[in-house]
Design a protein around this motif. Structure first.
Motif, PDB file in Angstrom:
ATOM      1  N   ARG A  16     -24.327 124.981   9.322  1.00  0.00           N
ATOM      2  CA  ARG A  16     -24.644 124.381   8.546  1.00  0.00           C
ATOM      3  C   ARG A  16     -25.347 124.480   6.375  1.00  0.00           C
ATOM      4  NH1 ARG A  16     -29.317 120.919  12.146  1.00  0.00           N
ATOM      5  NH2 ARG A  16     -28.599 119.055  12.161  1.00  0.00           N
ATOM      6  N   ASP A  58     -30.719 121.822   5.232  1.00  0.00           N
ATOM      7  CA  ASP A  58     -30.675 122.014   6.732  1.00  0.00           C
ATOM      8  C   ASP A  58     -29.927 122.654   7.137  1.00  0.00           C
ATOM      9  OD1 ASP A  58     -30.895 121.274   9.360  1.00  0.00           O
ATOM     10  OD2 ASP A  58     -31.108 119.582   9.768  1.00  0.00           O
ATOM     11  N   GLY A 112     -28.367 116.635   7.910  1.00  0.00           N
ATOM     12  CA  GLY A 112     -29.275 116.808   9.183  1.00  0.00           C
ATOM     13  C   GLY A 112     -30.657 116.529   9.441  1.00  0.00           C
ATOM     14  N   ASN A 136     -31.331 124.198   9.757  1.00  0.00           N
ATOM     15  CA  ASN A 136     -32.099 124.624  10.639  1.00  0.00           C
ATOM     16  C   ASN A 136     -30.875 125.426  11.567  1.00  0.00           C
ATOM     17  OD1 ASN A 136     -33.624 124.471  12.850  1.00  0.00           O
ATOM     18  ND2 ASN A 136     -32.978 122.577  12.753  1.00  0.00           N
ATOM     19  N   HIS A 166     -36.139 123.397   6.741  1.00  0.00           N
ATOM     20  CA  HIS A 166     -36.842 124.153   8.232  1.00  0.00           C
ATOM     21  C   HIS A 166     -36.314 124.779   9.193  1.00  0.00           C
ATOM     22  CE1 HIS A 166     -34.147 120.717   9.590  1.00  0.00           C
ATOM     23  NE2 HIS A 166     -34.970 121.247  10.568  1.00  0.00           N
ATOM     24  N   ARG A 182     -42.031 123.782   7.446  1.00  0.00           N
ATOM     25  CA  ARG A 182     -42.439 123.245   8.929  1.00  0.00           C
ATOM     26  C   ARG A 182     -43.634 124.187   8.952  1.00  0.00           C
ATOM     27  NH1 ARG A 182     -38.700 120.010  12.947  1.00  0.00           N
ATOM     28  NH2 ARG A 182     -38.072 118.621  11.245  1.00  0.00           N
ATOM     29  N   ARG A 197     -39.330 123.921  15.039  1.00  0.00           N
ATOM     30  CA  ARG A 197     -40.009 123.513  15.199  1.00  0.00           C
ATOM     31  C   ARG A 197     -41.385 123.994  15.629  1.00  0.00           C
ATOM     32  NH1 ARG A 197     -37.825 118.837  18.818  1.00  0.00           N
ATOM     33  NH2 ARG A 197     -36.396 117.666  17.364  1.00  0.00           N
ATOM     34  N   ARG A 242     -35.799 112.124   8.629  1.00  0.00           N
ATOM     35  CA  ARG A 242     -37.192 111.876   8.648  1.00  0.00           C
ATOM     36  C   ARG A 242     -37.642 111.998   6.959  1.00  0.00           C
ATOM     37  NH1 ARG A 242     -36.732 112.430  14.011  1.00  0.00           N
ATOM     38  NH2 ARG A 242     -35.802 114.167  14.953  1.00  0.00           N
TER      39      ARG A 242
HETATM   40  O1  LIG Z   1     -30.997 119.645  13.362  1.00  0.00           O
HETATM   41  C1  LIG Z   1     -31.355 118.888  13.862  1.00  0.00           C
HETATM   42  O2  LIG Z   1     -31.355 117.794  14.474  1.00  0.00           O
HETATM   43  C2  LIG Z   1     -32.254 118.558  12.406  1.00  0.00           C
HETATM   44  O3  LIG Z   1     -32.577 119.922  11.485  1.00  0.00           O
HETATM   45  C3  LIG Z   1     -33.620 117.903  12.818  1.00  0.00           C
HETATM   46  O4  LIG Z   1     -34.225 119.048  13.967  1.00  0.00           O
HETATM   47  P1  LIG Z   1     -35.825 118.081  13.979  1.00  0.00           P
HETATM   48  O5  LIG Z   1     -35.368 117.587  15.079  1.00  0.00           O
HETATM   49  O6  LIG Z   1     -36.807 118.985  14.498  1.00  0.00           O
HETATM   50  O7  LIG Z   1     -36.243 117.105  13.139  1.00  0.00           O
END
Ligand SMILES: O=C(O)[C@H](O)COP(=O)(O)O
Ligand SMILES: Nc1ncnc2c1ncn2[C@@H]1O[C@H](COP(=O)(O)OP(=O)(O)OP(=O)(O)O)[C@@H](O)[C@H]1O
Length: 392
Positions: free
Chosen positions: A36, A21, A147, A23, A59, A118, A62, A151
């Motif tokens: 992370r 993760d 994280g 992100n 990912h 994504r 979004r 999903r």
């Molecule tokens: O930051 C987060 O909570 C995770 O990476 C999940 O991301 P998402 O809520 O866009 O699925």
């Protein structure tokens, strides 16, 4: 919950497909918090040391199934490479023949980062064909994306159907610290739950009441509970639709002999503004013209006393509007109490982790979760699909 872990696999000369993760927050194309990325390094380094080549996927944001350069992994690849101390090649895409050629060219010790998974709508749809295309890039699958474990996406769940699958060290650590809180925590066990809304925290409260000795309810959500107890709450946040739920939670806690600590005093303002004058209210009741924006000093004392006696503590959600300096004290003191405690301390949830980092206390907490939504769902007792796929 017993997981297959990377210790059980021989990685030599294998291609490991690793979901992380990454992100992470970015500002002007630069990663502003690399927690992370750092958290995934032990797993990546282990795989490389054991003789694997590594195809990493994540990912970022979004992008809604479209290739959008704004959501490219490029800035993340740069920071990842700096932290890893070796080159990271950014793949030209997520799937397709060009990427397949890049994967085929990998030698032992090489690291390739796929573009944002994504960029394809099939990722979030958990499309089996897309998952198979990803699976073709590895001999084994390693998931370290705690994280994103809540999903059920192609790269977090689908791919596990097509490859031998193992949990990385981060997922293993998150589960090691969090699972006992739902099963057999060291007692006294204190849960401190805050944040803005009862609606987003009621499931976690209902889950933790089964194992806790004490539950502290702070932040904006506390006023709905105070209101059902008959206190005046002035202009504070309240969820009328959740009053009944709050009342039945309090009844359940009483029936189970769980102590509930609600604010007994407050720091208030006349307006919800950073520069509003701080008005101390030395009682649970808030005058009509005021908004409760932080817990008061007596409440802080009660929480510190509970934490001092505890053997395990979990914290999720700030105690007040900590983004405004004058109303950060409750959250800061809770953070410090956890940092000074000899108990096993676990902090989850975006804002409480942000508070811990803001006050530079992360290294004094037993475990700071890398999951926001994922850690909340875990504590709610929900099955996280990304973790279930790794179970023995
Ligand atoms: O930051 C987060 O909570 C995770 O990476 C999940 O991301 P998402 O809520 O866009 O699925
Ligand atoms: N008394 C209050 N009145 C209004 N808002 C409050 C109050 N106390 C805390 N908050 C706000 O609650 C927000 C955090 O609530 P949220 O439910 O999102 O918490 P969280 O679980 O830490 O967050 P996340 O969903 O990111 O994990 C903060 O922005 C904070 O300012």
């Amino acid at each position: 919950m017993i997981l297959n872990t990377i210790r059980e696999c021989d990685f030599s000369n294998k291609k490991a497909l690793v979901r992380v993760d990454f992100n992470v927050p970015l500002k002007d194309g630069v990663v502003t918090d690399d927690t992370r990325i750092q958290a995934a390094l032990p797993t990546i380094n282990y795989l490389l040391e054991k003789g694997a080549s590594v195809v990493v996927m994540s990912h970022f944001g979004r992008p809604k199934g479209k290739k959008n350069p704004e959501f490219s992994m490029a800035p993340i690849a740069k920071r990842f490479s700096e932290l890893l101390g070796k080159p990271v090649v950014l793949a030209k895409d997520v799937i397709g023949s060009e990427v397949a050629a890049q994967v085929a060219a990998l030698n032992k010790g090489d690291v390739l980062l796929l573009e944002n998974v994504r960029f394809y709508a099939e990722e979030e749809a958990n499309d089996p064909e897309f998952a198979k295309s990803l699976a073709a890039f590895g001999d084994v699958y390693v998931n370290d994306a705690f994280g994103t474990a809540h999903r059920a996406h192609a790269s977090t769940e689908g791919v596990a159907h097509y490859l031998p699958s193992y949990a990385g060290f981060l997922i293993e650590k998150e589960v090691k610290f969090m699972a006992p809180l739902l099963e057999n925590p060291d007692k006294p066990f204190v849960a401190i739950i805050g944040g803005s809304k009862v609606s987003s925290k009621i499931s976690v409260l209902e889950s933790l009441v089964r194992t806790c000795n004490t539950i502290v309810i702070g932040g904006g959500m506390a006023y709905t509970f105070l209101a059902v107890q008959g206190h005046s709450i002035g202009k504070s946040l309240v969820e009328e639709d959740y009053k009944e739920t709050a009342a039945s939670f309090l009844a359940k806690a009483k029936e189970k002999g769980v102590q509930v600590i609600l604010p007994v005093d407050h720091l208030c303002g006349e307006e919800f503004k950073e520069d509003t004058a701080v008005i101390k209210v030395d009682s649970a009741d808030i005058p009509q013209n005021l908004i409760g924006m932080d817990i008061g000093p007596k409440t802080v004392e009660l929480i510190v006393a509970a934490v001092t006696k505890a053997k395990s503590v979990v914290w999720n959600g700030p105690m007040g509007v900590f983004e405004f300096n004058s109303f950060a004290n409750g959250t800061l003191t809770v953070a410090k109490a956890l940092a000074q405690s000899s108990a096993t301390t676990v902090v989850g949830g975006g804002d409480s982790v942000a508070a811990i980092n803001k006050f530079d206390l992360a290294d004094k907490i037993s475990h700071v979760s890398t999951g926001g939504g994922a850690s909340l769902e875990f504590l709610e007792g929900q099955v996280l699909p990304g973790i279930k796929a790794l179970e023995k």
